[in-house]
Motif scaffolding. Structure first.
Motif, PDB file in Angstrom:
ATOM      1  N   LEU A  32     -28.218 -36.834 -14.190  1.00 15.07           N
ATOM      2  CA  LEU A  32     -28.938 -36.438 -13.161  1.00 15.07           C
ATOM      3  C   LEU A  32     -29.174 -37.580 -11.889  1.00 15.07           C
ATOM      4  O   LEU A  32     -28.928 -37.287 -10.760  1.00 15.07           O
ATOM      5  CB  LEU A  32     -30.210 -35.748 -13.517  1.00 15.07           C
ATOM      6  CG  LEU A  32     -30.133 -34.402 -14.196  1.00 15.07           C
ATOM      7  CD1 LEU A  32     -31.294 -33.790 -14.521  1.00 15.07           C
ATOM      8  CD2 LEU A  32     -29.378 -33.367 -13.244  1.00 15.07           C
ATOM      9  N   LEU A  33     -29.775 -38.851 -12.459  1.00 17.47           N
ATOM     10  CA  LEU A  33     -30.092 -39.794 -11.368  1.00 17.47           C
ATOM     11  C   LEU A  33     -28.843 -40.400 -10.822  1.00 17.47           C
ATOM     12  O   LEU A  33     -28.711 -40.862  -9.636  1.00 17.47           O
ATOM     13  CB  LEU A  33     -30.545 -41.057 -12.281  1.00 17.47           C
ATOM     14  CG  LEU A  33     -32.118 -40.871 -12.620  1.00 17.47           C
ATOM     15  CD1 LEU A  33     -32.703 -41.769 -13.458  1.00 17.47           C
ATOM     16  CD2 LEU A  33     -33.062 -40.606 -11.391  1.00 17.47           C
ATOM     17  N   LEU A  34     -27.579 -39.892 -11.284  1.00 19.34           N
ATOM     18  CA  LEU A  34     -26.334 -40.316 -10.649  1.00 19.34           C
ATOM     19  C   LEU A  34     -25.810 -39.142  -9.638  1.00 19.34           C
ATOM     20  O   LEU A  34     -24.576 -39.304  -8.940  1.00 19.34           O
ATOM     21  CB  LEU A  34     -25.402 -40.563 -11.782  1.00 19.34           C
ATOM     22  CG  LEU A  34     -25.296 -42.102 -12.064  1.00 19.34           C
ATOM     23  CD1 LEU A  34     -24.514 -42.302 -13.332  1.00 19.34           C
ATOM     24  CD2 LEU A  34     -25.053 -43.021 -10.924  1.00 19.34           C
ATOM     25  N   GLY A  35     -26.527 -38.074  -9.792  1.00 18.35           N
ATOM     26  CA  GLY A  35     -25.868 -36.836  -9.084  1.00 18.35           C
ATOM     27  C   GLY A  35     -25.073 -36.078  -9.764  1.00 18.35           C
ATOM     28  O   GLY A  35     -24.293 -35.219  -9.278  1.00 18.35           O
ATOM     29  N   ASP A  36     -24.808 -36.358 -11.168  1.00 20.76           N
ATOM     30  CA  ASP A  36     -23.741 -35.836 -12.035  1.00 20.76           C
ATOM     31  C   ASP A  36     -24.542 -34.496 -12.605  1.00 20.76           C
ATOM     32  O   ASP A  36     -24.722 -34.706 -13.867  1.00 20.76           O
ATOM     33  CB  ASP A  36     -23.425 -36.765 -12.934  1.00 20.76           C
ATOM     34  CG  ASP A  36     -22.262 -36.098 -13.779  1.00 20.76           C
ATOM     35  OD1 ASP A  36     -21.696 -35.090 -13.513  1.00 20.76           O
ATOM     36  OD2 ASP A  36     -21.581 -36.888 -14.701  1.00 20.76           O
ATOM     37  N   ASN A  37     -24.610 -33.694 -11.941  1.00 22.97           N
ATOM     38  CA  ASN A  37     -25.458 -32.374 -12.402  1.00 22.97           C
ATOM     39  C   ASN A  37     -24.543 -31.761 -13.570  1.00 22.97           C
ATOM     40  O   ASN A  37     -25.033 -31.017 -14.547  1.00 22.97           O
ATOM     41  CB  ASN A  37     -25.494 -31.422 -11.348  1.00 22.97           C
ATOM     42  CG  ASN A  37     -26.854 -31.679 -10.665  1.00 22.97           C
ATOM     43  OD1 ASN A  37     -27.263 -32.888 -10.572  1.00 22.97           O
ATOM     44  ND2 ASN A  37     -27.403 -30.973  -9.967  1.00 22.97           N
ATOM     45  N   LYS A  38     -23.196 -31.802 -13.331  1.00 17.78           N
ATOM     46  CA  LYS A  38     -22.172 -31.228 -14.413  1.00 17.78           C
ATOM     47  C   LYS A  38     -22.350 -31.854 -15.586  1.00 17.78           C
ATOM     48  O   LYS A  38     -22.403 -31.302 -16.668  1.00 17.78           O
ATOM     49  CB  LYS A  38     -20.938 -31.085 -13.723  1.00 17.78           C
ATOM     50  CG  LYS A  38     -19.812 -30.433 -14.710  1.00 17.78           C
ATOM     51  CD  LYS A  38     -18.387 -30.657 -14.068  1.00 17.78           C
ATOM     52  CE  LYS A  38     -17.468 -29.979 -14.919  1.00 17.78           C
ATOM     53  NZ  LYS A  38     -15.761 -30.009 -14.433  1.00 17.78           N
ATOM     54  N   GLY A  39     -22.456 -33.197 -15.735  1.00 15.00           N
ATOM     55  CA  GLY A  39     -22.426 -34.178 -16.862  1.00 15.00           C
ATOM     56  C   GLY A  39     -23.921 -33.743 -17.578  1.00 15.00           C
ATOM     57  O   GLY A  39     -23.978 -33.577 -18.891  1.00 15.00           O
ATOM     58  N   ALA A  40     -24.887 -33.709 -16.780  1.00 11.11           N
ATOM     59  CA  ALA A  40     -26.428 -33.357 -17.302  1.00 11.11           C
ATOM     60  C   ALA A  40     -26.499 -31.896 -17.910  1.00 11.11           C
ATOM     61  O   ALA A  40     -26.869 -31.851 -19.092  1.00 11.11           O
ATOM     62  CB  ALA A  40     -27.505 -33.722 -16.176  1.00 11.11           C
TER      63      ALA A  40
END
Length: 767
Positions: free
Chosen positions: A474-482
């Motif tokens: 999430l901190l990387l903006g990777d909502n899909k991975g999260a």
């Protein structure tokens, strides 16, 4: 010739007389000025004293001296002080001689003493090895605790009860069992009213230092988008080892549950189960103020009912002893499970040196501790514990000196400790977990993600590590991975509250409002660590409002009671405490009357430049991307953001920018914006709040079709007027309707809150 002969005896006589006079002079000096002729009268005068004391001697200078013992009879002529000085000087010179000529080999003496201590320690450990209960190869404090618990429980329950009864001032009746005595004693207690003590409130620690401030998301068009992108960091988990903080005032490291004892092994205290009240301990940066939370005491277990009837005392005693032994065994097994192993074989061989260096670190002697651990790393390069200890010291020094270079060195050293062969799994976990946390602190999000991924690969069944991995995405903006990570967590742990609130947060960001509500609600209701965060209360209430559920304000109220919001209406998350709070302001109240007059006098110039931009390049007005609209179209043309000009935006409206340059309270507002806002008919903006209470927002009406354009802030609704300025605090809930027949155009100017000092304006982080 005769004259010469007669004169020769005369010269000899003169010389003889001179020699006699010199001899008499020497005698006179030695006797203190008393000659033979004076002795007689003095003795006669002394005989005439009435009390028998010797008379004082009269000197030639007129002074009298008392005659002391030994003076007349040839006694010592030197005082005691003289002898003491002589002895002292002899002692000093003797010490100098011993040190200078190296008469005593001090190094050899110290070496022999150290050798004796080590040999004695080895012999003692050899004799106590039979009492090693936890299998770590030596007898330590934890082994002693286990043995003491066994001795306390085995066959001693009856004696303990008897002692307690004696302390209470009551004797057991003849033939009365311990259970009956306890029953009677309980009856006596219940007959007296109990006084409840108020729950004690403990202040919560506040995070400070570099990195404590929240970071902004680059490229955002409005501060409301910060809230959508902001994700709480995972809380520190005290169930694993976390280095001590030597800069914390008034705190003893020996008393911390997560500190390492002298054996080099983590000592953990049994923590009570987490309750909703205790979850308030997990402080986040979103709280308005560090409000003290009451921790609920652990529920007292009900006392076993005393045995009555025909049960014999011997049988009850045996049953109690058996239960005590079983309890002791369970505690022993639990202790073995809870006690991480941080030392491998290499570490155990240098355990005493590691302990000495660790004590230096805990006492705050960081420079000496760093030298000690560095020496251990050089002498024993395959010792994971030595490298881990060095990383801890560098970590502590970085915190103390606010040094990013030292922190980077600590991050590297944590990685080296985890990569050594034969590293224990517990030390591997502690080192990599702390490494990931410090990488996040420095903003190295990708590095933190890689570290956490490695941890999950090594410990695939650890749900907590997977939750941390989701936050890193999430901190990387990777909502899909999260989202993928949290789906995996909920598949194996469907009741995990931490995973639920974050999964609900992701669903809401995808505009799946109704689906997000149960996850957010159940996650908050779980009270698990990491769920008591203002952002989750914020988004749950917002989701409920959008589906028309009035219970949204119940959750806002709960968030306010938890200390996340200033009030039900004012729900900004990044605040300065103590600032005046009211929804609507007048120009005189703000202190920015000159700015308001300038805007109202030049509103047509500002309007004409904005309309020219709309005609030439409507693409400069970017659509609102904060997911705040229920319906309609809403575009924005930003000139300043976070206290800086946005690219070449001022080239399109040079006169407007020239006017604004004279007012640094607006252009220098790092927590605000200056922009044009155009809203098309049929637009509705959901109720929402800004992120901070550090600013006020001015709206200058440029093109206002009537009727149908209005704005609500709290429970007051107003309408714009062309050429007039409205001022409100957007940290309070506000909502907008555009129900006219044509577009609405306004000029938005954010200014610093007037009660902020100049220092605060310079040091507050941008939003």
């Amino acid at each position: 010739m005769q004259r010469c002969a007669s004169s020769q005896p005369l010269v000899e006589e003169i010389q003889a007389e001179e020699e006699e006079e010199e001899e008499e002079q020497e005698v006179f000096q030695e006797t203190g000025g008393v000659n033979e002729e004076q002795v007689g009268p003095v003795e006669e005068a002394s005989a005439q004293e009435p009390d028998g004391r010797p008379a004082p001697v009269e000197h030639k200078n007129g002074k009298r001296a008392e005659a002391g013992p030994g003076v007349a009879d040839g006694g010592p002529r030197f005082s005691m002080f003289t002898w003491l000085m002589v002895v002292a000087l002899l002692g000093v010179w003797s010490s100098v001689a011993v040190f200078y000529f190296d008469i005593v080999d001090y190094d050899r003496v110290l070496a022999r003493a150290q050798e004796f201590r080590m040999n004695f320690s080895e012999v003692l450990q050899g004799k106590l090895a039979a009492y090693d209960t936890d299998g770590d190869g030596d007898f330590d404090v934890e082994d002693a605790k286990v043995l003491l618990d066994q001795r306390r429980f085995r066959g001693s329950s009856e004696r303990i009860r008897t002692e307690e009864e004696k302390k209470r001032g009551r004797r057991r009746a003849p033939g009365e069992t311990s259970g009956e005595a306890e029953t009677n004693q309980t009856k006596e207690k219940t007959s007296k009213p109990e006084v409840e003590t108020p729950t004690q409130r403990a202040p919560e620690p506040e995070e400070d230092g570099p990195g404590a401030e929240e970071t902004s998301v680059p490229g955002s068009q409005d501060v409301e988008s910060e809230i959508q992108a902001a994700v709480p960091l995972p809380p520190l988990d005290d169930s694993h080892f976390v280095p001590d903080d030597p800069t914390e005032p008034g705190q003893r490291y020996e008393e911390e549950p997560g500190s390492i004892d002298t054996t080099g092994v983590l000592v953990e205290e049994n923590q009570p189960e987490e309750t909703e009240g205790e979850s308030g301990r997990y402080q986040t940066s979103s709280k308005l103020s560090q409000e003290a939370e009451a921790e609920k005491p652990p529920k007292a277990e009900p006392e076993p009912e005393p045995q009555t009837g025909s049960t014999r005392p011997t049988e009850s005693r045996q049953a109690a002893d058996g239960a005590a032994e079983k309890t002791a065994e369970e505690q022993k097994e639990k202790l073995k499970k809870k006690k991480p192993k941080l030392l491998n074989k290499v570490d155990k061989s240098i355990k005493s040196e590691i302990d000495a260096a660790e004590r230096l670190r805990k006492k705050g002697n960081l420079d000496l501790a760093l030298k000690a651990f560095d020496s251990l790393v050089q002498q024993h390069p395959l010792s994971p514990r030595a490298r881990y200890g060095k990383a801890q010291v560098q970590d502590d020094l970085a915190e103390k000196l606010r040094s990013n270079d030292l922190l980077q060195s600590a991050i590297s050293m944590y990685g080296e400790a985890a990569e050594l062969p034969d590293v224990t799994s517990d030390l591997l976990r502690a080192a990599l977990k702390r490494r990931a946390e410090r990488q996040q602190f420095l903003g190295r999000m990708r590095g933190s993600l890689a570290t956490l991924q490695k941890l999950v690969d090594v410990f695939p069944d650890d749900v907590g590590l997977r939750n941390d991995l989701g936050v890193a995405h999430l901190l990387l903006g990777d909502n899909k991975g999260a989202k993928k990570v949290y789906e995996e967590v909920l598949a194996v742990a469907p009741s995990n509250g931490f995973a639920k609130v974050h999964y609900g947060f992701i669903l809401k960001a995808e505009n799946k409002i109704a689906e997000s509500i149960p996850y957010l609600r159940e996650g908050l209701e779980s009270g698990e660590p990491g769920t008591d965060d203002g952002r989750f209360y914020f988004h749950l209430g917002d989701a409920l409002q959008r589906v028309g559920d009035d219970s949204a304000y119940l959750w806002y109220e709960r968030g306010h009671q938890r200390g996340h919001f200033a009030s039900v209406w004012q729900r900004s998350l990044y605040n300065v405490e103590g600032l005046k709070a009211q929804p609507w302001w007048t120009p005189q109240e703000t202190g920015y009357a000159d700015l308001v007059r300038m805007l109202e006098r030049n509103w047509k110039t500002i309007r004409d430049e904005a309309l020219a931009v709309m005609d030439r390049s409507r693409g400069r007005f970017l659509p609102e991307e904060e997911n705040l609209r229920e319906k309609g179209e809403w575009g924005q043309y930003t000139l300043w953001q976070q206290g800086k000009r946005v690219g070449n935006a001022c080239q399109g409206v040079p006169k407007t920018c020239a006017l604004m340059e004279r007012f640094p309270e607006a252009t220098g507002c790092k927590r605000g914006q200056i922009k044009f806002s155009v809203m098309q008919p049929g637009t509705h903006v959901w109720p929402h709040t800004g992120p901070t209470n550090c600013r006020l927002r001015m709206h200058l009406g440029l093109v206002i079709p009537a009727p149908g354009c209005r704005i609500r802030c709290t429970d007051q609704t107003r309408e714009w007027e062309e050429g007039k300025v409205l001022i409100f605090d957007d940290s309070f809930e506000h909502e907008v309707w555009q129900e006219a027949n044509s577009y609405r155009l306004i000029f938005i100017v954010d200014v610093w809150h007037p009660e902020l000092s100049q220092y605060q304006r310079q040091t507050l982080s941008p939003i």
